[in-house]
Design an enzyme around this catalytic site. Structure first.
Site, mmCIF file in Angstrom:
data_model
loop_
_atom_site.group_PDB
_atom_site.id
_atom_site.type_symbol
_atom_site.label_atom_id
_atom_site.label_comp_id
_atom_site.label_asym_id
_atom_site.label_seq_id
_atom_site.Cartn_x
_atom_site.Cartn_y
_atom_site.Cartn_z
ATOM 1 N N ASP A 103 0.840 -1.190 0.000
ATOM 2 C CA ASP A 103 0.000 0.000 0.000
ATOM 3 C C ASP A 103 0.883 1.251 0.000
ATOM 4 O O ASP A 103 1.988 1.241 0.547
ATOM 5 C CB ASP A 103 -0.908 0.017 1.229
ATOM 6 C CG ASP A 103 -2.159 0.842 1.005
ATOM 7 O OD1 ASP A 103 -3.215 0.254 0.734
ATOM 8 O OD2 ASP A 103 -2.064 2.085 1.080
ATOM 9 N N ASP B 90 3.972 2.181 -4.337
ATOM 10 C CA ASP B 90 3.219 3.092 -5.195
ATOM 11 C C ASP B 90 3.075 2.403 -6.544
ATOM 12 O O ASP B 90 4.037 2.321 -7.313
ATOM 13 C CB ASP B 90 3.965 4.417 -5.336
ATOM 14 C CG ASP B 90 3.270 5.393 -6.277
ATOM 15 O OD1 ASP B 90 2.194 5.057 -6.812
ATOM 16 O OD2 ASP B 90 3.830 6.499 -6.484
ATOM 17 N N VAL B 91 1.886 1.897 -6.849
ATOM 18 C CA VAL B 91 1.727 1.097 -8.060
ATOM 19 C C VAL B 91 1.927 1.906 -9.339
ATOM 20 O O VAL B 91 2.132 1.327 -10.409
ATOM 21 C CB VAL B 91 0.349 0.392 -8.107
ATOM 22 C CG1 VAL B 91 0.199 -0.569 -6.928
ATOM 23 C CG2 VAL B 91 -0.789 1.402 -8.147
ATOM 24 N N ASN C 68 -5.115 -4.581 -7.078
ATOM 25 C CA ASN C 68 -6.339 -4.021 -6.514
ATOM 26 C C ASN C 68 -6.289 -2.515 -6.276
ATOM 27 O O ASN C 68 -7.335 -1.867 -6.227
ATOM 28 C CB ASN C 68 -6.642 -4.738 -5.188
ATOM 29 C CG ASN C 68 -7.760 -4.088 -4.435
ATOM 30 O OD1 ASN C 68 -8.934 -4.219 -4.783
ATOM 31 N ND2 ASN C 68 -7.415 -3.342 -3.392
ATOM 32 N N TYR D 140 -11.773 7.502 -14.677
ATOM 33 C CA TYR D 140 -12.023 6.290 -13.906
ATOM 34 C C TYR D 140 -12.648 5.222 -14.790
ATOM 35 O O TYR D 140 -12.178 4.075 -14.835
ATOM 36 C CB TYR D 140 -12.934 6.601 -12.716
ATOM 37 C CG TYR D 140 -13.203 5.403 -11.840
ATOM 38 C CD1 TYR D 140 -12.254 4.975 -10.913
ATOM 39 C CD2 TYR D 140 -14.392 4.687 -11.934
ATOM 40 C CE1 TYR D 140 -12.488 3.865 -10.111
ATOM 41 C CE2 TYR D 140 -14.641 3.589 -11.138
ATOM 42 C CZ TYR D 140 -13.682 3.181 -10.225
ATOM 43 O OH TYR D 140 -13.921 2.080 -9.436
ATOM 44 N N LYS E 237 -11.029 1.588 -16.074
ATOM 45 C CA LYS E 237 -11.640 0.308 -15.741
ATOM 46 C C LYS E 237 -12.064 -0.463 -16.996
ATOM 47 O O LYS E 237 -12.001 -1.697 -17.014
ATOM 48 C CB LYS E 237 -12.830 0.521 -14.804
ATOM 49 C CG LYS E 237 -12.444 1.113 -13.448
ATOM 50 C CD LYS E 237 -11.374 0.290 -12.739
ATOM 51 C CE LYS E 237 -11.079 0.815 -11.341
ATOM 52 N NZ LYS E 237 -10.030 0.018 -10.644
#
Length: 278
Positions: free
Chosen positions: A37, A63-64, A90, A156, A160
């Site tokens: 996270d 940090d993705v 996720n 967003y 997705k």
């Protein structure tokens, strides 16, 4: 993956919400879990909450949006537990746009986390899963927003949609290798995604709050209300466990939202019928 006990899962965005719920569910099944996270305080608290599982649960800051950070987290998972079998991409953020205030910084931030974050996870973990040859499952968190454009012109929704397409393509290529893919498409869930700006990197500029009187502001307010009354994250974790065991590609948690998807599919079908008719 019928047998989960003794296997290892890596969960990004694992300190809260759906990620934390999946991590707890995995640990309860006897799995080893690495929580990743970007929010160190929340990560520390999550590890305390999972203290009953002892040394089988670890945490790493990640940090993705940064491929080097994801690779560092992957190496930490390998060092702690050896082989990783379940990868949960996720981590996600919510950011609006609309047509009145098209913020390039908003778009870059949301796409870097929600889309590139998934790619960074796959890039760091897939070679490892292929190499150990024990099979595995990649679980990507998308949303119902990845199947219908109810949010309008939105980074967003765009991110997705891309995650759904990535998952479908990945599933096809990985099936012969004994590696499954699941894409989670939840609707409204009681998480803190509405407060994503708390973790917005400085490189993306300050978080922007839409005018409450604008269409974007009204939509944001409505989303916050629906999140508060949404599903408990544990419900999504339960379905994710089943999907991993059964190698299910799609997980839909809100069948009441089907009408919005059917409307889009019907429009596509009508356009195809028109093209066929010439």
């Amino acid at each position: 993956m019928r047998e989960l006990k003794g296997k290892t899962a890596f969960v990004s965005g694992g300190a809260s919400g759906i990620g934390f719920a999946m991590a707890r569910a995995f640990a309860a099944e006897g799995m080893k879990v690495m929580l990743a996270d970007v929010e160190q305080g929340a990560l520390d608290q999550a590890l305390k909450q999972l203290g009953e599982f002892g040394p089988t649960v670890r945490g790493v800051a990640c940090d993705v949006a940064d491929p080097d950070s994801v690779e560092h987290a992957a190496q930490a998972a390998f060092a702690a537990f050896g082989k990783v079998h379940v990868l949960c991409n996720n981590a996600g953020v919510a950011g609006g746009s609309g047509i009145d205030n098209i913020s390039l910084d908003n778009w870059r931030w949301v796409l870097d986390v929600n889309l590139m974050g998934v790619l960074h996870g796959i890039s760091s973990f897939l070679p490892h899963i292929r190499a150990h040859g024990e099979g595995g499952q990649i679980v990507n968190t998308a949303a119902m927003a990845g199947l219908q454009a109810g949010l309008g012109f939105s980074p967003y929704a765009a991110s997705k949609f891309a995650v759904v397409a990535m998952s479908e393509g990945l599933a096809r290529e990985l099936k012969p290798l004994g590696i499954g893919v699941t894409v989670l498409c939840p609707g409204f869930v009681r998480t803190r995604i509405g407060d994503s700006g708390r973790n917005r990197g400085e490189r993306y500029g300050p978080a922007q709050t839409p005018d409450p009187a604008s269409q974007a502001g009204a939509m944001a307010a409505n989303i916050r209300i629906r999140l508060q009354s949404g599903l408990d994250p544990s419900d999504i974790a339960r379905q994710a466990l089943t999907a991993i065991r059964e190698n299910e590609l799609y997980v839909f948690t809100h069948p009441d939202m089907r009408g919005e998807v059917d409307e889009r599919f019907a429009a596509i079908q009508a356009a195809l019928d028109k093209a066929t008719a010439g």
